[in-house]
Design a protein around this motif. Structure first.
Motif, PDB file in Angstrom:
ATOM      1  N   UNK A  30      -3.151  -4.960  70.199  1.00 19.49           N
ATOM      2  CA  UNK A  30      -3.166  -6.075  71.149  1.00 19.49           C
ATOM      3  C   UNK A  30      -1.903  -6.925  71.047  1.00 19.49           C
ATOM      4  N   UNK A  31      -1.469  -7.214  69.826  1.00 17.77           N
ATOM      5  CA  UNK A  31      -0.245  -8.007  69.649  1.00 17.77           C
ATOM      6  C   UNK A  31       0.962  -7.245  70.172  1.00 17.77           C
ATOM      7  N   UNK A  32       1.053  -5.969  69.842  1.00 21.12           N
ATOM      8  CA  UNK A  32       2.166  -5.140  70.288  1.00 21.12           C
ATOM      9  C   UNK A  32       2.216  -5.077  71.814  1.00 21.12           C
ATOM     10  N   UNK A 109      -1.101  -3.634  85.452  1.00 20.19           N
ATOM     11  CA  UNK A 109      -1.357  -2.308  84.887  1.00 20.19           C
ATOM     12  C   UNK A 109      -1.205  -2.306  83.373  1.00 20.19           C
ATOM     13  N   UNK A 110      -0.329  -3.149  82.850  1.00 17.00           N
ATOM     14  CA  UNK A 110      -0.224  -3.272  81.391  1.00 17.00           C
ATOM     15  C   UNK A 110      -1.414  -4.046  80.835  1.00 17.00           C
ATOM     16  N   UNK A 111      -1.851  -5.052  81.544  1.00 15.75           N
ATOM     17  CA  UNK A 111      -2.979  -5.863  81.080  1.00 15.75           C
ATOM     18  C   UNK A 111      -4.250  -5.019  80.987  1.00 15.75           C
ATOM     19  N   UNK A 112      -4.418  -4.051  81.883  1.00  9.73           N
ATOM     20  CA  UNK A 112      -5.608  -3.195  81.815  1.00  9.73           C
ATOM     21  C   UNK A 112      -5.638  -2.362  80.542  1.00  9.73           C
ATOM     22  N   UNK A 113      -4.496  -2.189  79.911  1.00  8.34           N
ATOM     23  CA  UNK A 113      -4.442  -1.405  78.683  1.00  8.34           C
ATOM     24  C   UNK A 113      -5.165  -2.093  77.529  1.00  8.34           C
ATOM     25  N   UNK A 114      -5.417  -3.384  77.606  1.00 10.12           N
ATOM     26  CA  UNK A 114      -6.191  -4.049  76.554  1.00 10.12           C
ATOM     27  C   UNK A 114      -7.598  -3.458  76.482  1.00 10.12           C
ATOM     28  N   UNK A 115      -8.145  -3.098  77.631  1.00  8.27           N
ATOM     29  CA  UNK A 115      -9.495  -2.522  77.669  1.00  8.27           C
ATOM     30  C   UNK A 115      -9.480  -1.009  77.494  1.00  8.27           C
ATOM     31  N   UNK A 116      -8.454  -0.373  78.006  1.00  2.52           N
ATOM     32  CA  UNK A 116      -8.355   1.082  77.922  1.00  2.52           C
ATOM     33  C   UNK A 116      -6.981   1.439  77.366  1.00  2.52           C
ATOM     34  N   UNK A 117      -6.907   1.647  76.074  1.00  2.00           N
ATOM     35  CA  UNK A 117      -5.633   1.878  75.413  1.00  2.00           C
ATOM     36  C   UNK A 117      -4.927   3.137  75.910  1.00  2.00           C
TER      37      UNK A 117
END
Length: 130
Positions: A30-32, A109-117
């Motif tokens: 998450x930090x990265x 699209x980057x923010x959605x990666x918090x939920x789906x890595x």
């Protein structure tokens, strides 16, 4: 736990010889990811200041004035919240400038990666990856 994140302090100097050197060392996913989003915003602003001066100046001001202060929150909750709040912070500019709207949309699209890595982040013209 991260209580404050200051854009100017954390990105004021970029004098790394090898940016990939310490990518994941001691950092949560998450930090990265959050730092990558901030870096993409910073790089995009710098790259397009000359082409879209009004929009990038306002975006830079908004991003540099953004601060998050959430106490007693672990990284898994803090950084997704910080990304969401940053997104909401620049959303009014997206309605004012077409370029900021594109950056805002691409940032999502980057923010959605918090939920789906495994989701792919955005790499493109108005939201740089390098």
């Amino acid at each position: 736990m991260r209580e404050d994140f200051d854009y100017d302090d954390d990105f004021a100097s970029n004098d790394f010889d090898d940016e990939e050197e310490d990518d994941d060392f001691g950092m949560t996913f998450e930090e990265d990811l959050y730092l990558m989003i901030r870096e993409k915003l910073r790089d995009t602003i710098q790259q397009f200041k000359g082409k879209y001066p009004a929009a990038m100046k306002k975006l830079e001001s908004a991003v540099s004035s953004f601060k998050v202060n959430v106490k007693n929150t672990d990284d898994a909750k803090f950084y997704p919240l910080a990304a969401k709040l940053l997104s909401e912070h620049i959303k009014p500019l997206a309605q004012e400038y077409e370029e900021v709207q594109e950056i805002y949309d691409n940032m999502q699209s980057d923010i959605t990666r918090f939920k789906n890595q495994r989701a792919h982040g955005f790499e493109g013209d108005l939201y740089l990856s390098e």
